[in-house]
Scaffold this active site. Structure first.
Site, PDB file in Angstrom:
ATOM      1  N   HIS A   3      -6.838  -3.263   7.254  1.00 28.40           N
ATOM      2  CA  HIS A   3      -7.076  -2.390   8.413  1.00 28.40           C
ATOM      3  C   HIS A   3      -6.648  -0.967   8.071  1.00 28.40           C
ATOM      4  O   HIS A   3      -5.805  -0.752   7.186  1.00 28.40           O
ATOM      5  CB  HIS A   3      -6.251  -2.828   9.623  1.00 28.40           C
ATOM      6  CG  HIS A   3      -6.602  -4.180  10.164  1.00 28.40           C
ATOM      7  ND1 HIS A   3      -7.230  -4.364  11.383  1.00 28.40           N
ATOM      8  CD2 HIS A   3      -6.393  -5.428   9.665  1.00 28.40           C
ATOM      9  CE1 HIS A   3      -7.384  -5.652  11.608  1.00 28.40           C
ATOM     10  NE2 HIS A   3      -6.890  -6.323  10.577  1.00 28.40           N
ATOM     11  N   ASN A  39      -9.248  -8.321  17.583  1.00 27.72           N
ATOM     12  CA  ASN A  39     -10.073  -9.342  16.938  1.00 27.72           C
ATOM     13  C   ASN A  39     -11.372  -9.586  17.708  1.00 27.72           C
ATOM     14  O   ASN A  39     -11.822 -10.719  17.853  1.00 27.72           O
ATOM     15  CB  ASN A  39      -9.286 -10.651  16.769  1.00 27.72           C
ATOM     16  CG  ASN A  39      -8.526 -10.691  15.451  1.00 27.72           C
ATOM     17  OD1 ASN A  39      -9.073 -10.355  14.404  1.00 27.72           O
ATOM     18  ND2 ASN A  39      -7.262 -11.073  15.510  1.00 27.72           N
ATOM     19  N   TYR A  50      -1.652  -8.264  19.503  1.00 25.45           N
ATOM     20  CA  TYR A  50      -2.363  -8.869  18.380  1.00 25.45           C
ATOM     21  C   TYR A  50      -3.072 -10.098  18.925  1.00 25.45           C
ATOM     22  O   TYR A  50      -2.509 -11.181  19.010  1.00 25.45           O
ATOM     23  CB  TYR A  50      -1.394  -9.221  17.245  1.00 25.45           C
ATOM     24  CG  TYR A  50      -2.037  -9.943  16.090  1.00 25.45           C
ATOM     25  CD1 TYR A  50      -3.251  -9.496  15.565  1.00 25.45           C
ATOM     26  CD2 TYR A  50      -1.444 -11.057  15.514  1.00 25.45           C
ATOM     27  CE1 TYR A  50      -3.846 -10.155  14.510  1.00 25.45           C
ATOM     28  CE2 TYR A  50      -2.030 -11.720  14.453  1.00 25.45           C
ATOM     29  CZ  TYR A  50      -3.238 -11.270  13.956  1.00 25.45           C
ATOM     30  OH  TYR A  50      -3.835 -11.921  12.909  1.00 25.45           O
ATOM     31  N   ASP A  91      -4.838  -4.855  17.592  1.00 21.47           N
ATOM     32  CA  ASP A  91      -5.921  -5.576  16.924  1.00 21.47           C
ATOM     33  C   ASP A  91      -6.428  -6.621  17.915  1.00 21.47           C
ATOM     34  O   ASP A  91      -5.780  -7.630  18.158  1.00 21.47           O
ATOM     35  CB  ASP A  91      -5.382  -6.235  15.650  1.00 21.47           C
ATOM     36  CG  ASP A  91      -6.429  -7.063  14.922  1.00 21.47           C
ATOM     37  OD1 ASP A  91      -7.572  -7.175  15.431  1.00 21.47           O
ATOM     38  OD2 ASP A  91      -6.105  -7.618  13.857  1.00 21.47           O
TER      39      ASP A  91
END
Length: 263
Positions: free
Chosen positions: A251, A152, A109, A150
């Site tokens: 998501h 980002n 993450y 994820d």
């Protein structure tokens, strides 16, 4: 096992989305699942429900924020690493690594980085540099590996409905994209883009301005394959129906299917 289905899913609060998670596991039956943003302490992880659904799990929670987990169907993930190396003072629960069915699975993450510029964006880039260095070591090990999570990062303007609306966001900054490009340059394959080279595929739709209803999405959840796994890519996709559920995460689960040698 003829194929291995590996998925990543930012659940955005496992206590609030437990029913969504269990319905998805039952319907889609992925073999390996990487979860992000548990937003729960270790004791609040619903391990009994997950085991009842047929999955073993390892997890690292954190109160209110972050938190990652790896689930494996009909087996227990063998934990390799808890936390990204390179900064002993980093207390964020953002990285887990395990061996499942002969594959190293990294669940990550990556920091959001907003607002930028500022200390949060600096932390994002520093974390990314540590991850790039660690990923190089995974490649050098020679073991088949998948980096799932994820990130980002919106890799290109083709991975977002309207880049102008997000021009100042940390997800689209040149530094973020350059880090992602350097990661791929090591030899990793972006599975979803390899499967759909010319299509706009999204994995995230925020809760504002009816972005889900208008399909105004971003692609920020990625599964990267090591060079020995890339030729085994059978399929990849996004389980969009999960995003359309009541009380859904912003998501949707994103997955790959890999051809595996029979035992």
């Amino acid at each position: 096992m003829d194929s291995l289905k590996i998925a990543t899913y930012n659940i955005n609060g496992i206590r609030a989305r437990r029913a969504n998670l269990l319905e998805w596991l039952t319907r889609e039956q992925p073999d390996v699942v990487c979860l992000q943003e548990l937003k729960a302490q270790d004791a609040d992880f619903p391990i009994d429900d997950i085991r009842a659904a047929g999955y073993g799990a390892i997890w690292q929670g954190q109160k209110s924020w972050n938190g990652v987990a790896i689930l494996a169907r009909d087996c227990e993930p063998l934990e390799i690493r808890r936390g990204l190396p390179g900064d002993p003072d980093d207390s964020h629960s953002r990285y887990l690594e395990a061996a499942v069915q002969g594959v190293i699975v990294a669940c990550l993450y990556l920091p959001n980085g907003n607002p930028q510029p500022g200390p949060k964006f600096d932390y994002k880039l520093a974390w990314f540099e540590r991850f790039i260095e660690h990923a190089a070591g995974l490649l050098a090990s020679g073991h088949p590996a998948v980096l799932a999570g994820d990130y980002n990062v919106v890799p290109t303007d083709e991975d977002i409905y309207n880049p102008r609306s997000w021009k100042k966001d940390a997800l689209l900054q040149p530094e973020s994209r350059e880090c992602y490009a350097r990661l791929l340059a090591q030899g990793w394959t972006d599975a979803l883009r390899a499967r759909y080279p010319d299509e706009r595929i999204y994995t995230f739709w925020d809760y504002f301005r009816q972005h889900w209803q208008k399909n105004s999405g971003l692609r920020i959840d990625h599964l990267l394959l090591s060079p020995d796994l890339a030729p085994r890519l059978q399929d990849a996709g996004v389980d969009r129906w999960v995003r359309g559920q009541e009380h859904a995460s912003d998501h949707a689960p994103t997955w790959v299917s890999l051809a595996m040698a029979k035992a």
